[in-house]
Design an enzyme around this catalytic site. Sequence first.
Site, PDB file in Angstrom:
ATOM      1  CB  THR A 261      -0.837   0.095   1.330  1.00  0.00           C
ATOM      2  OG1 THR A 261      -1.601  -1.072   1.302  1.00  0.00           O
ATOM      3  CG2 THR A 261      -2.017   1.131   1.043  1.00  0.00           C
TER       4      THR A 261
ATOM      5  CE  LYS B  42      -4.728  -1.909   1.118  1.00  0.00           C
ATOM      6  NZ  LYS B  42      -5.550  -2.794   1.845  1.00  0.00           N
TER       7      LYS B  42
ATOM      8  CE  LYS C 162       1.657   2.939   4.926  1.00  0.00           C
ATOM      9  NZ  LYS C 162       1.239   1.773   3.688  1.00  0.00           N
TER      10      LYS C 162
END
Length: 294
Positions: A94, A170, A239
Amino acid sequence: MKVGFIGLGQMGVGMAANLLKAGHEVTVYNRTPAKAEALVAQGARAAATIAQACAGDAVMTMLSNDEAATEVVFGEGGLLASLPAGAVHVSSSTISVALSERLEAAHAGAGQRYASVPVFGRPDAAAAGKLYLVAGGEAATIAAVQPLLDAVGQSTFVVSEQAKVANIVKLSGNFLFASVIESLGEAIALIGKAGVDRRQYLDFLTSTIFDTPIYKTYGGLIVDRDFEPASFAASLGHKDIRLALAAAEELRVPMPLASLLRDRFLTLLAHGGDNLDWAAIGALAARDAGKGGA
């Protein structure tokens, strides 16, 4: 297929094991070599360097953040310098949209191929080969690595020939997960302070209108305060929300709820919650209401 696998964290180790079970010839690399031992016992080869993991048809990476991915690809002896012409880098990390664009361009310039294939699912799904995969990249490239994708996931959704689009999908998905966690936490804090049994409330929700895995999984973690060990650390959740906001900034898409979630994660991290499961943001509402929490 002959494939290298780089990044043997909680997700990567399950994915690599399923590649082995599917009959692929797998070479694994991790910065901490001990993490490769269980896979070697299952038939994998251990690489001493990144370059040694790059001798096959493809390399899959499952890394924690942009910094780790940048080092693995662009560092000395990294993927860019080591992958054969025509070989495929399958990035399941990711990462930011900007880095995905950079990787796609760099691999093309080196005569290599690149596909962005981030995954949805927790470590138990990775171990069971039940991940959902979102793929972006040239159709021929994705077709070439489809046997690898079939080994690690139950479904692959091809969203674009532009690799970066898979990363946007995502990040949007992780934003939705975090939104559910926060809203569940607030609802559970409300009924808990009113004296309603929290487990009974969750059982009601998840056996009626919210009968879905996400509410069952994260609701259970919040009700039980079960945040250790983390399946997905709060620092990684923070994050991902930052990356979603960066993508939104680039596209000029206001995401006020994502901004709130960023601050909720910051609150959790400020109280030492870096290594808690990201579901721990769901306990912040109870703490704010004077009922304890993470």
